[in-house]
Enzyme design. Structure first.
Site, PDB file in Angstrom:
ATOM      1  N   HIS A   1     -12.240  -5.995 -38.687  1.00 45.61           N
ATOM      2  CA  HIS A   1     -13.033  -6.246 -37.017  1.00 45.61           C
ATOM      3  C   HIS A   1     -14.259  -5.409 -37.347  1.00 45.61           C
ATOM      4  O   HIS A   1     -15.499  -5.678 -35.822  1.00 45.61           O
ATOM      5  CB  HIS A   1     -12.008  -4.701 -36.586  1.00 45.61           C
ATOM      6  CG  HIS A   1     -12.660  -4.387 -35.127  1.00 45.61           C
ATOM      7  ND1 HIS A   1     -12.550  -5.228 -34.172  1.00 45.61           N
ATOM      8  CD2 HIS A   1     -13.152  -3.241 -34.199  1.00 45.61           C
ATOM      9  CE1 HIS A   1     -12.514  -4.706 -32.693  1.00 45.61           C
ATOM     10  NE2 HIS A   1     -13.126  -3.630 -33.300  1.00 45.61           N
TER      11      HIS A   1
ATOM     12  N   CYS B   1     -25.645   0.093 -45.089  1.00 38.59           N
ATOM     13  CA  CYS B   1     -24.395   1.739 -44.354  1.00 38.59           C
ATOM     14  C   CYS B   1     -25.189   2.132 -46.049  1.00 38.59           C
ATOM     15  O   CYS B   1     -25.951   3.074 -45.816  1.00 38.59           O
ATOM     16  CB  CYS B   1     -23.471   1.023 -45.818  1.00 38.59           C
ATOM     17  SG  CYS B   1     -23.854   0.085 -47.779  1.00 38.59           S
TER      18      CYS B   1
END
Lengths: 197, 197
Positions: A100, A121
């Protein structure tokens, strides 16, 4: 100095300290993915001078943790939009959650209205590597070249689960989204070449 | 698929074999340096389909050896200009020759009329790493980040002489050239933003 947009003055984009021009410090694991798309580890304040030279319009942040307040302030002061699609940091993140998040991240990357965009990240290895890997599949790169690029940034920390995720990611799920963007930009006899497909 | 120029048909830029779309194979050590500037090892014919998607206008080749005939044919058929600035392949190339070649290579990279441009030597590690390293210095990257990027592509083959060359390269020698380009593009009230300084 090559940056996305020409500066208004020769010194713009450089960090001025006590009247001296300081060298720019890119974030760890920084690289250009495509014109207008960058990747890196989590930027620290020492990198903000460098990030300014990119003229960023948006940031895709792939961690669950709240965005550091100093980074929030930097983005807010430059009018940079933050997209946060959190993926757990461990070796085996939830498959559904990762798919997702990667799908939503790809949609941001594909829409040039968000460019220049920085994807990051924490270390710029695994979660960022997965998103860039899926992006390369959309670009029709052969899977061995996709893996080679992933490994270059993951170095000694390659995660087989990441490689399996990238390999198994079905880029056709992006098809309708891509068609929607193409329609939006190209349907009305527009000859703008903004959309890089 | 994200490429430099939108294709005329959805399949353009893909290799068609027996009616099937084949994945694209980037050259070894391929990466984007900046929008419009790419780096890699020496491309082989299997990479030509991928290179087509970049819409290259020029190639900078940093080896002494003659350019392979298949590569020459590919460039000629696509109207791509070849700039050859040869540097010896050993660990200690002639300092004067290397500086001369790198300076000439930088001039090609800095002139956006040559973009999109691919820089390569044989393996995309040392000679290409030196040129990109000096380009990063022109972008005011701090030297540790320049070295980090060099090492990412050189992997286990880092050459201290290359790092010393990059560190010692005087980017101010490019000053007059940069001013000449800026004057050419910006002197006459031109508001084109072609020059990426």
């Amino acid at each position: 100095m090559v940056i996305c947009n020409p500066p208004n003055s020769p010194d713009e984009g450089m960090t001025m300290t006590a009247g001296r021009l300081e060298p720019l410090v890119p974030p760890e694991n920084f690289a250009v993915v495509e014109g207008g798309i960058y990747r890196s580890a989590l930027p620290i304040p020492a990198n903000f001078g460098f990030l300014e030279t990119l003229g960023l319009r948006s940031v895709v942040y792939l961690c669950h943790e709240p965005y550091p307040s100093s980074n929030c302030e930097f983005l807010a002061s430059r009018g940079i939009r933050l997209f946060q699609f959190g993926i757990q940091g461990g070796k085996e993140p939830s498959a559904i959650m990762r798919e997702h998040a990667i799908t939503r991240g790809l949609k941001v990357l594909l829409d040039v209205r968000n460019h220049p965009v920085l994807v990051h990240c924490k270390r710029g290895k695994h979660r960022t590597g997965c998103l860039v890997g899926c992006f390369r599949k959309l670009q029709s790169w052969c899977i061995s070249s996709v893996f080679e690029e992933y490994q270059m940034y993951a170095a000694a920390k390659v995660r087989p689960s990441d490689l399996m995720f990238i390999n198994g990611f079905d880029v056709s799920v992006m098809g309708l989204y891509i068609l929607a963007i193409m329609y939006r930009f190209h349907c009305c006899n527009s000859h703008s070449r903004r959309l890089k497909f």
